[in-house]
Design a protein around this motif. Structure first.
Motif, PDB file in Angstrom:
ATOM      1  N   ALA A   1     -17.032 -51.141  53.055  1.00 15.54           N
ATOM      2  CA  ALA A   1     -17.764 -51.626  53.999  1.00 15.54           C
ATOM      3  C   ALA A   1     -18.634 -52.694  53.830  1.00 15.54           C
ATOM      4  CB  ALA A   1     -18.661 -50.483  54.808  1.00 15.54           C
ATOM      5  N   ALA A   2     -19.367 -52.898  52.742  1.00 14.97           N
ATOM      6  CA  ALA A   2     -20.092 -54.202  52.329  1.00 14.97           C
ATOM      7  C   ALA A   2     -19.035 -55.153  51.988  1.00 14.97           C
ATOM      8  CB  ALA A   2     -20.725 -53.955  51.124  1.00 14.97           C
ATOM      9  N   ARG A   3     -18.173 -55.079  51.493  1.00 18.98           N
ATOM     10  CA  ARG A   3     -16.937 -56.194  51.396  1.00 18.98           C
ATOM     11  C   ARG A   3     -16.409 -56.679  52.561  1.00 18.98           C
ATOM     12  NH1 ARG A   3     -15.922 -53.270  46.682  1.00 18.98           N
ATOM     13  NH2 ARG A   3     -13.645 -52.593  47.390  1.00 18.98           N
ATOM     14  N   SER A   4     -16.529 -55.711  53.541  1.00 21.46           N
ATOM     15  CA  SER A   4     -15.808 -56.246  54.946  1.00 21.46           C
ATOM     16  C   SER A   4     -16.717 -57.179  55.747  1.00 21.46           C
ATOM     17  CB  SER A   4     -15.433 -55.004  55.704  1.00 21.46           C
ATOM     18  OG  SER A   4     -16.702 -54.400  56.358  1.00 21.46           O
ATOM     19  N   VAL A   5     -17.912 -57.217  55.278  1.00 18.91           N
ATOM     20  CA  VAL A   5     -18.982 -57.979  55.900  1.00 18.91           C
ATOM     21  C   VAL A   5     -19.458 -59.084  54.848  1.00 18.91           C
ATOM     22  CG1 VAL A   5     -21.367 -57.794  56.865  1.00 18.91           C
ATOM     23  CG2 VAL A   5     -19.870 -56.015  57.390  1.00 18.91           C
ATOM     24  N   ILE A   6     -19.552 -59.044  53.616  1.00 18.46           N
ATOM     25  CA  ILE A   6     -20.001 -59.893  52.763  1.00 18.46           C
ATOM     26  C   ILE A   6     -18.750 -60.387  51.653  1.00 18.46           C
ATOM     27  CG2 ILE A   6     -21.522 -60.323  50.785  1.00 18.46           C
ATOM     28  CD1 ILE A   6     -23.482 -58.066  51.866  1.00 18.46           C
ATOM     29  N   ALA A   7     -18.498 -61.448  51.657  1.00 23.57           N
ATOM     30  CA  ALA A   7     -17.435 -62.053  50.845  1.00 23.57           C
ATOM     31  C   ALA A   7     -17.798 -61.799  49.309  1.00 23.57           C
ATOM     32  CB  ALA A   7     -17.105 -63.403  50.791  1.00 23.57           C
ATOM     33  N   ALA A   8     -17.678 -60.581  48.650  1.00 27.94           N
ATOM     34  CA  ALA A   8     -17.870 -60.181  47.589  1.00 27.94           C
ATOM     35  C   ALA A   8     -16.804 -59.803  47.008  1.00 27.94           C
ATOM     36  CB  ALA A   8     -19.012 -59.154  47.557  1.00 27.94           C
ATOM     37  N   SER A   9     -16.462 -59.822  45.615  1.00 24.70           N
ATOM     38  CA  SER A   9     -15.540 -59.047  45.054  1.00 24.70           C
ATOM     39  C   SER A   9     -15.641 -57.673  44.464  1.00 24.70           C
ATOM     40  CB  SER A   9     -15.203 -59.722  43.639  1.00 24.70           C
ATOM     41  OG  SER A   9     -15.702 -59.539  42.471  1.00 24.70           O
ATOM     42  N   PRO A  10     -14.663 -57.100  44.403  1.00 23.48           N
ATOM     43  CA  PRO A  10     -14.985 -55.592  43.878  1.00 23.48           C
ATOM     44  C   PRO A  10     -15.959 -55.394  42.781  1.00 23.48           C
ATOM     45  CG  PRO A  10     -12.696 -55.691  44.635  1.00 23.48           C
ATOM     46  CD  PRO A  10     -13.353 -56.947  44.726  1.00 23.48           C
ATOM     47  N   ALA A  11     -15.492 -56.386  41.645  1.00 22.53           N
ATOM     48  CA  ALA A  11     -16.485 -56.453  40.597  1.00 22.53           C
ATOM     49  C   ALA A  11     -17.910 -56.573  40.660  1.00 22.53           C
ATOM     50  CB  ALA A  11     -15.892 -57.382  39.520  1.00 22.53           C
ATOM     51  N   GLY A  12     -18.107 -57.515  41.857  1.00 20.10           N
ATOM     52  CA  GLY A  12     -19.317 -57.950  42.203  1.00 20.10           C
ATOM     53  C   GLY A  12     -20.120 -56.923  43.231  1.00 20.10           C
ATOM     54  N   THR A  13     -19.638 -55.740  43.473  1.00 16.39           N
ATOM     55  CA  THR A  13     -20.154 -55.073  44.417  1.00 16.39           C
ATOM     56  C   THR A  13     -20.572 -53.663  43.694  1.00 16.39           C
ATOM     57  OG1 THR A  13     -18.704 -55.732  46.180  1.00 16.39           O
ATOM     58  CG2 THR A  13     -19.752 -53.556  46.650  1.00 16.39           C
ATOM     59  N   THR A  14     -21.904 -53.226  43.648  1.00 19.49           N
ATOM     60  CA  THR A  14     -22.489 -52.170  43.122  1.00 19.49           C
ATOM     61  C   THR A  14     -22.994 -51.133  43.979  1.00 19.49           C
ATOM     62  OG1 THR A  14     -22.890 -53.653  41.279  1.00 19.49           O
ATOM     63  CG2 THR A  14     -23.741 -51.518  41.100  1.00 19.49           C
ATOM     64  N   VAL A  15     -22.607 -50.024  43.856  1.00 22.48           N
ATOM     65  CA  VAL A  15     -23.194 -48.668  44.614  1.00 22.48           C
ATOM     66  C   VAL A  15     -23.679 -47.736  43.777  1.00 22.48           C
ATOM     67  CG1 VAL A  15     -22.686 -47.073  46.486  1.00 22.48           C
ATOM     68  CG2 VAL A  15     -21.505 -49.165  46.580  1.00 22.48           C
ATOM     69  N   PHE A  16     -25.063 -47.375  43.930  1.00 24.14           N
ATOM     70  CA  PHE A  16     -25.653 -46.255  42.915  1.00 24.14           C
ATOM     71  C   PHE A  16     -25.786 -45.065  43.947  1.00 24.14           C
ATOM     72  CE2 PHE A  16     -27.125 -50.216  41.214  1.00 24.14           C
ATOM     73  CZ  PHE A  16     -27.014 -49.977  39.685  1.00 24.14           C
ATOM     74  N   VAL A  17     -25.689 -43.904  43.278  1.00 23.51           N
ATOM     75  CA  VAL A  17     -26.170 -42.600  44.229  1.00 23.51           C
ATOM     76  C   VAL A  17     -27.412 -42.013  43.381  1.00 23.51           C
ATOM     77  CG1 VAL A  17     -25.546 -40.193  44.637  1.00 23.51           C
ATOM     78  CG2 VAL A  17     -23.810 -42.339  45.026  1.00 23.51           C
ATOM     79  N   ASN A  18     -28.253 -41.886  43.908  1.00 18.88           N
ATOM     80  CA  ASN A  18     -29.510 -41.212  43.557  1.00 18.88           C
ATOM     81  C   ASN A  18     -29.562 -39.687  44.062  1.00 18.88           C
ATOM     82  OD1 ASN A  18     -30.800 -43.783  42.042  1.00 18.88           O
ATOM     83  ND2 ASN A  18     -30.940 -44.360  44.171  1.00 18.88           N
ATOM     84  N   HIS A  19     -30.385 -39.061  43.465  1.00 17.34           N
ATOM     85  CA  HIS A  19     -30.388 -37.331  43.907  1.00 17.34           C
ATOM     86  C   HIS A  19     -31.841 -37.090  44.015  1.00 17.34           C
ATOM     87  CE1 HIS A  19     -26.115 -37.844  42.261  1.00 17.34           C
ATOM     88  NE2 HIS A  19     -25.863 -36.979  43.195  1.00 17.34           N
ATOM     89  N   ALA A  20     -32.005 -36.620  45.274  1.00 13.45           N
ATOM     90  CA  ALA A  20     -33.421 -36.211  45.477  1.00 13.45           C
ATOM     91  C   ALA A  20     -33.459 -34.417  45.730  1.00 13.45           C
ATOM     92  CB  ALA A  20     -34.134 -36.713  46.736  1.00 13.45           C
ATOM     93  N   ASN A  21     -34.445 -33.804  45.069  1.00 14.98           N
ATOM     94  CA  ASN A  21     -34.451 -32.438  45.267  1.00 14.98           C
ATOM     95  C   ASN A  21     -35.064 -32.059  46.711  1.00 14.98           C
ATOM     96  OD1 ASN A  21     -33.451 -31.922  42.866  1.00 14.98           O
ATOM     97  ND2 ASN A  21     -35.517 -32.271  41.783  1.00 14.98           N
ATOM     98  N   THR A  22     -35.688 -32.814  47.310  1.00 12.96           N
ATOM     99  CA  THR A  22     -36.109 -32.299  48.623  1.00 12.96           C
ATOM    100  C   THR A  22     -36.696 -33.654  49.241  1.00 12.96           C
ATOM    101  OG1 THR A  22     -37.511 -30.543  49.973  1.00 12.96           O
ATOM    102  CG2 THR A  22     -38.573 -31.639  47.623  1.00 12.96           C
ATOM    103  N   TYR A  23     -36.854 -33.772  50.426  1.00  9.72           N
ATOM    104  CA  TYR A  23     -37.551 -34.664  51.386  1.00  9.72           C
ATOM    105  C   TYR A  23     -38.049 -34.174  52.548  1.00  9.72           C
ATOM    106  CZ  TYR A  23     -33.921 -35.518  55.017  1.00  9.72           C
ATOM    107  OH  TYR A  23     -32.953 -35.348  55.603  1.00  9.72           O
ATOM    108  N   GLN A  24     -39.015 -34.797  53.167  1.00  9.73           N
ATOM    109  CA  GLN A  24     -39.576 -34.480  54.645  1.00  9.73           C
ATOM    110  C   GLN A  24     -39.197 -35.393  55.449  1.00  9.73           C
ATOM    111  OE1 GLN A  24     -43.572 -33.177  54.679  1.00  9.73           O
ATOM    112  NE2 GLN A  24     -43.844 -33.808  56.735  1.00  9.73           N
ATOM    113  N   ARG A  25     -38.879 -35.093  56.720  1.00  6.37           N
ATOM    114  CA  ARG A  25     -38.390 -36.009  57.738  1.00  6.37           C
ATOM    115  C   ARG A  25     -39.027 -35.400  59.105  1.00  6.37           C
ATOM    116  NH1 ARG A  25     -32.816 -37.304  58.128  1.00  6.37           N
ATOM    117  NH2 ARG A  25     -32.519 -35.428  59.528  1.00  6.37           N
TER     118      ARG A  25
END
Length: 187
Positions: free
Chosen positions: A27-51
Motif C-alpha cells: 500500500a505504501a509503495r502504491s502511493v510513494i515511489a519507493a523500492s521494496p528494499a526502501g520500505t520498512t514495516v515494523f510490528v510492535n506488540h502491546a499487552n493492553t490498551y484503553q480506548r
C-alpha cells in the motif's frame, strides 16, 4: 523511504501479521515511489490498551484471505458440489455472465449454462486482489476447457472473473470470456 510502525494486541497468528506487513508495504509503495528494499514495516506488540473508556487486551478477528474464499468456491463449482459452493455466497449474492441478466442463485446459473456446454472447467493463470474500504475485489483469469453440447471438446478459451468478497463471503461475481466468439468462429 517509508517506515511504517504498527502496534497489535496479542492473539494474531504469525501468518496474519506477515500478511498485514506485506500489504502495508505494498500500500505504501502504491502511493510513494519507493523500492521494496526502501520500505520498512515494523510490528510492535502491546499487552493492553484503553480506548473510549474501555480496556482491551486481545485483538479482533482476522479476515480470511479473499482469494482463498474465491478458490474454494470455484473448486466446489468445478466439482459440482453445489452445497459447498453455496456456503461461500452471501445473502443477496448476484452474478452476471456474458449476455445474461443478473442471476442470484447457482440453479439459475446452471440453467443458463445448460444450452451452452455440457461441461466446463477453468485453468487458472493468476489471482489478484484489490483491497477497498469494505470489501476485497478478486480477479482470476485463465482459460476454459470442456465439452460442447454436441460432444466436441474445447480448450484455451480466455476468461476473467471478478468477485467481491465481504467478511469471507462472495457478494458478487462478474464473468467475461470468449465463448461466444469461439462458437461464432466455429459456425
Amino acid at each position: 523511504m517509508p517506515v511504517i510502525s504498527v502496534t497489535l494486541l496479542p492473539g494474531y497468528p504469525a501468518d496474519v501479521e506477515t500478511r498485514l506487513v506485506a500489504r502495508l508495504a505494498t500500500a505504501a509503495r502504491s502511493v510513494i515511489a519507493a523500492s521494496p528494499a526502501g520500505t520498512t514495516v515494523f510490528v510492535n506488540h502491546a499487552n493492553t490498551y484503553q480506548r473510549d473508556g474501555n480496556v482491551f487486551s486481545s485483538g479482533g478477528p482476522a479476515r480470511l484471505v479473499a482469494s482463498d474464499v474465491v478458490k474454494g468456491f470455484l473448486e466446489a463449482m468445478q466439482q459440482r458440489d453445489l452445497d459447498t459452493a453455496q456456503s461461500f455466497l452471501a445473502g443477496g449474492f448476484a452474478m452476471r455472465f456474458p449476455g445474461s441478466a443478473v442471476m442470484h442463485s447457482l440453479a439459475e446459473m446452471i440453467a443458463w449454462a445448460r444450452p451452452r456446454y455440457r461441461s466446463v472447467a477453468k485453468d487458472y493463470e493468476r489471482f489478484e486482489e484489490v483491497w477497498r474500504e469494505n470489501d476485497t475485489v478478486v480477479f482470476c483469469s485463465g482459460t476454459l476447457r470442456g465439452t460442447w453440447n454436441d460432444g466436441r471438446d474445447f480448450s484455451g478459451i480466455r476468461f476473467i472473473d471478478r468477485f467481491e468478497v465481504v467478511d469471507g463471503k462472495i457478494t458478487r461475481q462478474d464473468v467475461w470470456n470468449d465463448v461466444a466468439e469461439t462458437l461464432a468462429a466455429q459456425a
